[in-house]
Scaffold this motif. Sequence first.
Motif, PDB file in Angstrom:
ATOM      1  N   GLU A  46      11.387   9.087 -12.846  1.00  0.00           N
ATOM      2  CA  GLU A  46      12.637   9.829 -13.042  1.00  0.00           C
ATOM      3  C   GLU A  46      12.351  11.287 -13.383  1.00  0.00           C
ATOM      4  O   GLU A  46      13.025  12.202 -12.890  1.00  0.00           O
ATOM      5  CB  GLU A  46      13.458   9.183 -14.157  1.00  0.00           C
ATOM      6  CG  GLU A  46      14.827   9.815 -14.353  1.00  0.00           C
ATOM      7  CD  GLU A  46      15.688   9.047 -15.334  1.00  0.00           C
ATOM      8  OE1 GLU A  46      16.935   9.174 -15.262  1.00  0.00           O
ATOM      9  OE2 GLU A  46      15.124   8.322 -16.191  1.00  0.00           O
ATOM     10  N   SER A  47      11.336  11.519 -14.220  1.00  0.00           N
ATOM     11  CA  SER A  47      10.956  12.884 -14.572  1.00  0.00           C
ATOM     12  C   SER A  47      10.497  13.659 -13.336  1.00  0.00           C
ATOM     13  O   SER A  47      10.822  14.844 -13.172  1.00  0.00           O
ATOM     14  CB  SER A  47       9.841  12.851 -15.618  1.00  0.00           C
ATOM     15  OG  SER A  47       9.325  14.138 -15.860  1.00  0.00           O
ATOM     16  N   ASP A  62      13.500  14.664 -11.386  1.00  0.00           N
ATOM     17  CA  ASP A  62      14.144  15.803 -12.043  1.00  0.00           C
ATOM     18  C   ASP A  62      13.414  17.103 -11.713  1.00  0.00           C
ATOM     19  O   ASP A  62      14.041  18.120 -11.363  1.00  0.00           O
ATOM     20  CB  ASP A  62      14.166  15.604 -13.562  1.00  0.00           C
ATOM     21  CG  ASP A  62      15.073  14.467 -14.004  1.00  0.00           C
ATOM     22  OD1 ASP A  62      15.957  14.060 -13.218  1.00  0.00           O
ATOM     23  OD2 ASP A  62      14.884  13.976 -15.141  1.00  0.00           O
ATOM     24  N   GLN A  63      12.077  17.082 -11.847  1.00  0.00           N
ATOM     25  CA  GLN A  63      11.290  18.272 -11.572  1.00  0.00           C
ATOM     26  C   GLN A  63      11.425  18.700 -10.113  1.00  0.00           C
ATOM     27  O   GLN A  63      11.516  19.895  -9.811  1.00  0.00           O
ATOM     28  CB  GLN A  63       9.815  17.998 -11.900  1.00  0.00           C
ATOM     29  CG  GLN A  63       9.526  17.808 -13.381  1.00  0.00           C
ATOM     30  CD  GLN A  63       8.109  17.319 -13.634  1.00  0.00           C
ATOM     31  OE1 GLN A  63       7.492  16.691 -12.784  1.00  0.00           O
ATOM     32  NE2 GLN A  63       7.593  17.593 -14.817  1.00  0.00           N
ATOM     33  N   GLU A  71      13.958  18.244  -8.099  1.00  0.00           N
ATOM     34  CA  GLU A  71      15.279  18.834  -7.837  1.00  0.00           C
ATOM     35  C   GLU A  71      15.393  20.238  -8.444  1.00  0.00           C
ATOM     36  O   GLU A  71      15.998  21.134  -7.840  1.00  0.00           O
ATOM     37  CB  GLU A  71      16.369  17.912  -8.378  1.00  0.00           C
ATOM     38  CG  GLU A  71      16.488  16.625  -7.570  1.00  0.00           C
ATOM     39  CD  GLU A  71      17.598  15.712  -8.058  1.00  0.00           C
ATOM     40  OE1 GLU A  71      17.918  15.763  -9.275  1.00  0.00           O
ATOM     41  OE2 GLU A  71      18.139  14.946  -7.246  1.00  0.00           O
ATOM     42  N   VAL A  72      14.798  20.436  -9.619  1.00  0.00           N
ATOM     43  CA  VAL A  72      14.813  21.766 -10.236  1.00  0.00           C
ATOM     44  C   VAL A  72      14.056  22.761  -9.362  1.00  0.00           C
ATOM     45  O   VAL A  72      14.522  23.882  -9.103  1.00  0.00           O
ATOM     46  CB  VAL A  72      14.208  21.715 -11.657  1.00  0.00           C
ATOM     47  CG1 VAL A  72      13.951  23.129 -12.175  1.00  0.00           C
ATOM     48  CG2 VAL A  72      15.135  20.965 -12.602  1.00  0.00           C
TER      49      VAL A  72
END
Length: 601
Positions: free
Chosen positions: A586-587, A590-591, A593-594
């Motif tokens: 999940e992390s 997130d990274q 997409e950022v």
Amino acid sequence: MAKVITRDEQQTENTWDLTTIFESDEAFEQKYKALGERLGEEEKFKGSIDSADSLAEALETEREIDIEVSKLYVYAHLKHDQDTSDDTYSAMESKARTLAVKFSTAWSFLVPEIMNIDESELKSWMEDGRLSEFAFDLEKLNAKRAHVLSDKEEKLMAQAGEVLSGPSSTYGMFNNADLEFPDAVDSEGNEHTLTQGTYIDLLKSPDRELRRSAYENLYAKYGDFKNTLSQTLQGVVNTHVFQAQARGYDSARHHALSNNFIPEKVYDQLVETVNRNLHLMHRYTELRKRLLGLDELRMYDVYVPMVGDIDFEMSYEEAKEWMLKSLEPMGEEYVGIIREGLENRWVDIYENKGKRSGAYSSGTYGTNPFILMNWQDNVNNLFTLTHEFGHSVHSYYSRQNQPSNLSGYSIFVAEVASNFNEALLADYMFKNLEDNRKKLYLLNEQLEGFKGSVFRQTMFAEFEHKIHSMKEAGEPLTAGGLNEIYGELNRKYFGDAVEYDDYIDVEWARIPHFYMNYYVYQYSTGYAAAASLSKQVLEEGSETAERYVREFLKKGSSDYPIEVLKNAGVDMTTSEPVENAMKVFESQLDQFEVLLEETGL
């Protein structure tokens, strides 16, 4: 395209140093002859094991011979693999293998003879100091005593082995030798050879028409033989069920997992925890659909990179520095072992004519590890090198700290150290790269690795258990039924972002792991354990790193694999390790997409 050099043209410093095993081929031949003369020593012990002393002498003799035979074989197979076209070393490997089989056959009497000793008497013998290094091996034998048959029955089971392997052998021959596929055709009408080896590479092509053609041509051909292949799969499942029932196990899964003393709850925890987190896999497929700019995401679109071609060259010298820096959280001793390997020619680095393809870590008790590479100047080779050094350091520590009979480790934990190393490398590179596009490339590879090693392998594990349970309940395995089960699982795992078709339903026919008796789940558990352990080390520091070395890497097979992992900080009988791995995934999402937003993609 660069010319591939011959073995003679390799610079010595770029090759592994096999003189650390035998100084020369002549020394190998002398050892081969000497070992051959030891055939027959086993006769002394047949029918004569009647005390702790005689058992200890038998076990020590077998162990001593096994160490020397293993060194002989490792030398021969490494020599062969560095140039498979050299007949001298092909012959050397063949005769080393033959000698190993002769010794294995000669000493095959030992386990049945031990099992014929009364259990209480054997336990009293195990208190003898000479048997201390063999006590755990004897404990494991005792634990399986209830499932050992009579001498006559065991002989029948052994004789039936070739017959029972028929379905698996038939499938292997059909899948690897007889099955041929039509060429795939790209958007410009060019034909591309479609084989088992080229399929995934074709699915990574930016040419969508080529991907579609490869996908449909491959699965259409499997569909043509779905009835035959359903019968070969049913045949191997029948074999697994028969063997379990004959030995008094509760189920085929109980039998398979008992080989490494893995509780069945580990399997169930894996499936249940992954199912609870399928929303992350669905988020991944939705992201893939958006990034590829597709109105419909098809199954032939799930391998192509989500970000465009990124030039990420990496020389071997650069790779060594990245690897060493990334592993510094493991401490000076750990990094020092890797430096020793790099400086003392553990690695056979570059490709040459006839060299075996791919990469691996090898070696045996009494030798240093050896790593085969076919180096290409790209970042993927950096990850491969770091992966193989994970295996090598694990082997180095276990051989240094355990007697030879306890220095190996089971397949259940075999991929933990290698994936652990890759996780530390990925974390370090992400933190230290300045180019966001290269960071996106790395994250894409990490997401793909997790998808393939955790989500997809767990889906396979669900399918495998379902078809074994059906057979144990007396239900037939038909092509239509297998298609339905597999199709439903595929839809559950990949989610609503994918537009499905009937081709993927027959993918079960392509997966050789379904013939390997509850093997595939270990890819998921190993990857999850590595993700959880690396996360702990990165967050908690040196004490956790020391615990990982002390309680995992140095332990070999001196305890049950589930206990070795538990003492290292990962209890696979609970959902926590897989949940921690899901947090890592999940992390990474997130990274990713950022970074996409920051780079304007």
